[in-house]
Design an enzyme around this catalytic site. Structure first.
Site, PDB file in Angstrom:
ATOM      1  CG  HIS A 287      -1.830   1.147   1.347  1.00  0.00           C
ATOM      2  ND1 HIS A 287      -3.188   1.029   1.108  1.00  0.00           N
ATOM      3  CD2 HIS A 287      -1.619   2.444   1.655  1.00  0.00           C
ATOM      4  CE1 HIS A 287      -3.763   2.203   1.278  1.00  0.00           C
ATOM      5  NE2 HIS A 287      -2.827   3.086   1.628  1.00  0.00           N
ATOM      6  CG  HIS A 330       0.012   5.698   9.663  1.00  0.00           C
ATOM      7  ND1 HIS A 330      -1.245   5.263   9.314  1.00  0.00           N
ATOM      8  CD2 HIS A 330       0.043   7.011   9.332  1.00  0.00           C
ATOM      9  CE1 HIS A 330      -1.946   6.248   8.806  1.00  0.00           C
ATOM     10  NE2 HIS A 330      -1.199   7.341   8.814  1.00  0.00           N
ATOM     11  CD  GLU A 336      -2.848  11.354   8.543  1.00  0.00           C
ATOM     12  OE1 GLU A 336      -3.903  10.705   8.741  1.00  0.00           O
ATOM     13  OE2 GLU A 336      -1.770  10.804   8.260  1.00  0.00           O
ATOM     14  CG  HIS A 360      -6.477  10.220  12.761  1.00  0.00           C
ATOM     15  ND1 HIS A 360      -7.199  10.044  11.594  1.00  0.00           N
ATOM     16  CD2 HIS A 360      -7.158   9.544  13.727  1.00  0.00           C
ATOM     17  CE1 HIS A 360      -8.244   9.287  11.837  1.00  0.00           C
ATOM     18  NE2 HIS A 360      -8.246   8.968  13.133  1.00  0.00           N
ATOM     19  CG  HIS A 366      -4.066   7.621  12.590  1.00  0.00           C
ATOM     20  ND1 HIS A 366      -2.921   8.249  13.021  1.00  0.00           N
ATOM     21  CD2 HIS A 366      -4.101   7.822  11.254  1.00  0.00           C
ATOM     22  CE1 HIS A 366      -2.311   8.830  12.007  1.00  0.00           C
ATOM     23  NE2 HIS A 366      -2.997   8.565  10.911  1.00  0.00           N
TER      24      HIS A 366
END
Length: 434
Positions: A287, A330, A336, A360, A366
């Site tokens: 990803h 992460h 964010e 976050h 999160h």
């Protein structure tokens, strides 16, 4: 509604006139302008900025701004806040809110601005994330923001932004970027409107460099649309609102300030359809970092570190093999603020709906909720298309502080900070296979 026309290309130098010959040829400030207009320059960068980053436009208007001015008084900004804003201290934890309800009272775009987070300092760098709740069009009312550039993201109901440079219509799925200092009047397409605003105190939003991606994909310059000149010649008593120094000011003026008959330059508002974003992604395994979804970036003084990134998660194919396809768990030096325009977000199965938003913050953990993790861990990894979805992030290198309004609003999902507790221990030292 008026017919709206645009020019194509982000950051290009444009020229447009609403009357033939209104643009002077070969001179920016001739001794006498055509039609008895005044020449006025709007600078978005210092005069001596390098050519590549120098931003300015020449406006040819019926009256210069200084002549259409008034005696300003400070007014109540209601729920609009600017950084630094230390109203409350929430414990370090993920935060999420349900959509803010549309109020019954009549609120303009300015009156309905509700600040959720602030970061940095409005006099230097940083940003603020807002939700607007508008239930009336502005009439003989105008506004400009001297503190920051405004990125407007509609979620419910369209807006008509009548600016000095021309008219911009935006609807959910589109955005508008309004540079600091640009005057506008905001009208609603329907009875109400709700959406998000990123107020960028730092360097102007620009298209990010593509690096190894090369010349194509992500957001393409040609898809950003800038309005053509469209002026108002209205001598009507009006109100001008200015956000300056973290304070909202208001003055009575004699006429509409949207009186620019012609203009040329590269400092201008624009719109962009997020569905034109051309995503790239891993085609074998893993990803990729969310930075591959960056639409616009305001860079800080540290190379590779964004003052603000605007990131979007649109429709796209997922094809990676032997890969956990949603975002991984992460902790991030960036913070964010995420919102959802329509559809569903693949890392959150419950509680994150259009009009909602989450935070976050810097170095707080999160990732997917338990349902998203369980489903993705057992999914058949055939090619799969995420459809009818549009989420976004305002990502900044600054820690975001939650306002008192947002911290105490009933839409805040108090239990969200503990969503990770539902992830049970799967470790088994006797079983090596996945």
């Amino acid at each position: 509604m008026d017919a709206v026309r645009y020019m194509s290309g982000f950051g290009n130098g444009f020229e447009t006139e609403a009357l033939p010959g209104a643009l002077p040829m070969g001179r920016n400030s001739p001794q006498r302008c055509a039609y008895g207009l005044y020449a006025e320059q709007l600078s978005g960068s210092p005069f001596t900025a390098p050519r590549a980053s120098n931003e300015r436009s020449w406006l040819y208007r019926i009256r210069p701004t200084v002549a259409n001015w008034g005696r300003f008084e400070r007014i109540d900004a209601r729920f609009w806040r600017s950084a630094p804003c230390a109203e409350v201290d929430l414990p370090p934890a993920p935060q999420r809110w349900s959509p803010l309800p549309i109020p019954n009272e009549k609120l303009s775009f300015i009156e309905g601005m509700h600040t959720i987070t602030t970061a940095g300092d409005a006099g230097a760098a940083g940003m603020a994330a807002h939700v607007y709740l508008a239930t009336r069009s502005m009439q003989d009312e105008y506004f400009y923001n001297a503190d920051g550039e405004m990125l407007v993201v509609p979620e419910q109901g369209g807006l008509r932004l009548r600016t000095e440079f021309g008219i911009i219509d935006i609807a959910p799925g589109e955005i508008a970027v309004i540079p600091r200092g640009v005057k506008m009047r905001v009208e609603l397409h329907a009875a109400s409107a709700r959406g998000y605003v990123c107020e960028n105190y730092g360097g102007a939003f620009r298209l990010p460099e593509r690096g190894p991606i090369g010349a194509n994909c992500l957001a393409n310059q040609r898809d950003f649309l800038t309005p053509v000149a469209a002026y108002e010649d209205r001598a009507t008593a009006s109100l001008l609102h200015v956000k300056w120094g973290g304070v909202l000011w208001r003055a009575e003026i004699e006429r509409s300030p949207l009186d620019v008959v012609a203009w040329h330059g590269n400092y201008a508002p624009c719109k962009y359809d997020l569905r034109r974003f051309s995503p790239v992604g891993p085609v074998l395994f893993d990803h990729a970092d969310p930075s591959i979804f960056t639409v616009l970036s305001s860079q800080s003084a540290t190379p590779g570190t964004a003052n603000v990134d605007f990131v979007v998660f649109p429709d796209r194919w997922l094809v990676a093999e032997n890969t956990f396809r949603p975002p991984w768990y992460h902790m991030n030096v960036m913070s964010e603020f995420m919102g959802l325009i329509y559809g569903a977000y693949d890392a959150k199965r419950e509680g994150f709906v259009p009009g909602g938003f989450s935070l976050h913050n810097t170095m707080l953990p999160h990732g997917p909720d338990v349902d998203a993790f369980t489903s993705a861990s057992a999914a058949d990894l055939r090619p799969h298309k995420l459809q009818s979805t549009m989420a976004f992030m305002f990502e900044t290198c600054f820690r975001q502080r939650v306002t008192e309004f947002a911290a105490n609003h009933p839409s805040r999902q108090i239990e969200y900070q503990n969503y990770g507790a539902s992830l049970r221990t799967l470790f088994d030292a006797s079983r090596r296979e996945a």
